[in-house]
Design an enzyme around this catalytic site. Structure first.
Site, short mmCIF file in Angstrom:
data_model
loop_
_atom_site.label_atom_id
_atom_site.label_comp_id
_atom_site.label_asym_id
_atom_site.label_seq_id
_atom_site.Cartn_x
_atom_site.Cartn_y
_atom_site.Cartn_z
CD GLU A 1 33.79 44.35 35.80
OE1 GLU A 1 34.80 43.67 35.66
OE2 GLU A 1 33.79 45.46 36.36
N GLY B 1 40.39 42.04 37.51
CA GLY B 1 41.05 42.91 38.48
C GLY B 1 42.20 42.18 39.14
N GLY B 2 41.93 41.57 40.28
CA GLY B 2 42.95 40.93 41.12
C GLY B 2 43.92 40.03 40.36
CB SER C 1 36.09 36.62 41.56
OG SER C 1 35.92 37.58 42.58
CG ASN D 1 40.33 47.76 36.52
OD1 ASN D 1 41.13 48.68 36.66
ND2 ASN D 1 39.12 47.76 37.09
CD1 TRP D 2 46.58 45.70 35.78
CD2 TRP D 2 48.37 47.05 35.64
NE1 TRP D 2 47.48 45.13 34.91
CE2 TRP D 2 48.58 45.92 34.81
CE3 TRP D 2 49.37 48.04 35.72
CZ2 TRP D 2 49.75 45.76 34.05
CZ3 TRP D 2 50.53 47.87 34.96
CH2 TRP D 2 50.72 46.75 34.15
CE LYS D 3 39.40 46.21 40.55
NZ LYS D 3 38.30 45.78 41.36
N GLY E 1 36.10 41.41 43.23
CA GLY E 1 37.07 41.42 44.32
C GLY E 1 36.64 40.61 45.54
C1 PEP Z 1 37.32 44.47 38.06
O1 PEP Z 1 38.13 45.20 38.54
O2 PEP Z 1 36.67 44.87 37.10
C2 PEP Z 1 37.15 43.11 38.60
C3 PEP Z 1 36.31 42.32 38.03
O3 PEP Z 1 37.90 42.79 39.71
P1 PEP Z 1 38.18 41.29 40.26
O4 PEP Z 1 38.63 40.49 39.07
O5 PEP Z 1 39.25 41.48 41.28
O6 PEP Z 1 36.91 40.79 40.82
#
Ligand code: PEP
Length: 251
Positions: free
Chosen positions: A167, A234-235, A213, A9-11, A173
């Site tokens: 999640e 995400g990250g 994360s 997920n590049w947000k 994040g």
């Molecule tokens: C997400 O965007 O769904 C996510 C889990 O972000 P991260 O991996 O950065 O916690």
């Protein structure tokens, strides 16, 4: 046998050229991978360009959101038909950032989920508790309500083919991951709710991703758990090196 799914997920990150740069590297480095389904979810503005790069590859395209109507006077919204047309086969729905900042309720998530199915897009429906909810022992209650209301009125086929992403909001994040045991407990709980709502078979078939994360350092411990079928990342999906490591873990 279920194939695990690794979704990035590049947000709200990356311009079109940055997105193309990342996908080109990714495509070359994971072209031989067959044991895991690979998905990237760039910003709306980069979907077209990224789709041009991944045609014929083993990388799938998804959007980070969609609207629940197929067309009409809804200024600023993007419909499932448009998402499909631009090459997406998945859409993330009800991400906690949308629930938190854009007041997306379970009812809205339900409408969007049904709209996605109406154009044969596979929804990735996100659920998860906040830190406050976890600390007041509300986790199970919150997750059950999110699942029952977000998936209300789906057919058995829809319920088994969609993807759920657990999640915990406090892990997104933040660098704090739910421990593999904490994640497994909730994933198992979601399958139990599924058994009640649908059947044992459907509960087994549905893929449940963990998100929060996820990184190359914790993927191995998370994936040892029997009810975790992949990750929503995400990250660590924003850098080629870390996302490639996550994908290659499955080979
Ligand atoms: C997400 O965007 O769904 C996510 C889990 O972000 P991260 O991996 O950065 O916690």
């Amino acid at each position: 046998m279920k194939k695990p799914l690794m979704a990035g997920n590049w947000k709200m990150n990356k311009t079109v050229s940055e997105s193309v740069e990342l996908i080109k590297i990714l495509k070359n480095m994971v072209h031989y991978v067959t044991n895991v389904e690979i998905l990237v979810c760039p910003a709306f503005t980069a979907l077209y360009a990224v789709n041009n790069e991944i045609k014929g590859s083993n990388i799938n395209l998804g959007s980070q959101n969609l609207f629940w109507e197929l067309k009409g006077a809804f200024t600023g919204e993007i419909s499932p038909t448009m998402i499909k047309d631009i090459g997406c086969s998945y859409a993330i729905i009800g991400h906690s950032e949308r629930r938190q900042y854009f007041v997306e309720t379970n009812e809205i998530v339900n409408r969007k989920t049904k709209a996605a199915f109406s154009t044969t897009i596979t929804p990735i429906v996100c659920v998860g508790e906040t830190l406050k909810e976890r600390e007041s022992n509300m986790t199970s209650k919150v997750i059950e309500k999110q699942i029952r209301e977000s998936l209300f009125g789906l057919t058995l086929g829809q319920a088994s083919s969609l993807v759920i992403a657990y999640e915990p909001v406090w892990a997104i994040g933040t660098g704090k991951t739910a421990s593999p045991d904490q994640a497994q407990q909730i994933h198992h709980f979601i399958r139990k709710i599924y058994e009640q709502m649908y059947s044992k078979d459907v509960a087994y078939e549905v893929r449940i991703l963990y998100g929060g994360s996820v990184s190359p350092d914790n993927i191995s411990d998370l994936m040892k758990k029997p009810d975790i079928d992949g990750g929503l990342v995400g990250g660590a999906s924003l850098e080629a090196e870390s996302f490639i490591k996550l994908i290659r873990f499955f080979e």
